[in-house]
Design an enzyme around this catalytic site. Sequence first.
Site: not given
Length: 321
Positions: A67, A111, A139, A160, A219-221, A292
């Site tokens: 990708k 994904r 996301q 947030n 999930m962001g790093t 993740g």
Amino acid sequence: MLIVPERDIADLITRKAAFDAVEKVFAAMAAGDAYNFPVVREAIGHEDALYGFKGGFDRTSLTLGLKAGGYWPNNLERRDLINHQSTVFLFDADTGKAKAMVGGNYLTALRTAAASSVSIKHLARPDAKVIGMIGAGHQAAFQLRAALEQREFEKVVGWNYHPDMLPNIEKVATDAGVAFEAVQLEGMREADVIISITSAFAPSLMSDHVAAGTHVACMGTDTKGKQEVEAALLARATVFTDEVAQSISIGEAQHAVAQGLLSEADINQVGAVINGTHPGRTSAAEVTLFDGTGVGLQDLAVAAAVVDLAVEKGIAIEVDF
């Protein structure tokens, strides 16, 4: 070569199909049947963009590819485009010939959400009722939709950096018939599962914000320097990841490792839980954490599923390349 345009992908693949593809490839990675290539991820010095390549090979399915893409932080504001932009390329494992080119934007969102959902399925307490969301961007909506399918959640609590964006995830909760409450970070102690999905370079979720028995999906790093949660939280938790090498180099674990709070040996592959070679959660009070980082094999697995569906439905574009 086959082309599957971005515009067609949302009508081709479901969240369940993406979940199944990611779960299988995590299992193959843990079994040593699939591996990722070294990641290239660079700040290009233009538009504040991060650009790179992720690739790999899965021997079980003979899926080979990469990708190419990254993060353009000004896209949404300046061009009405999502900030993440990518394309997946698949190659014939027998010959090396280009096999397919697939739009990667929707797939990346699917994904990534599938990965956290896999971790929730295998690591969260069965009786989890409240899910916390840190982040409310593009996301985050994908994350929450997928996560709500893994347990009988009764409430979503959300925080947030920019509270005006919280309606993005409140709508997902409302559409699913689940109550929503905006909270301060201390309110995350009510959550049985927490998903953090921001692009922050400083932690927001602290260990004190997380109650015993919680499962946290970070999930962001995915870049050196990024950080969403306090390193002390990883030291307290049983840590799982998609790939250990990425976890300690560009994932959330990079900070805990650098501070000597965690070692590489302390980090487990979530695929081992799927395969039954790791017990996963061992008590109701245990804090589990999924780092993740986003591996290339996730993208390839979901892209391969999309290509098969596009061929089946007769909408794949064939070109002489």
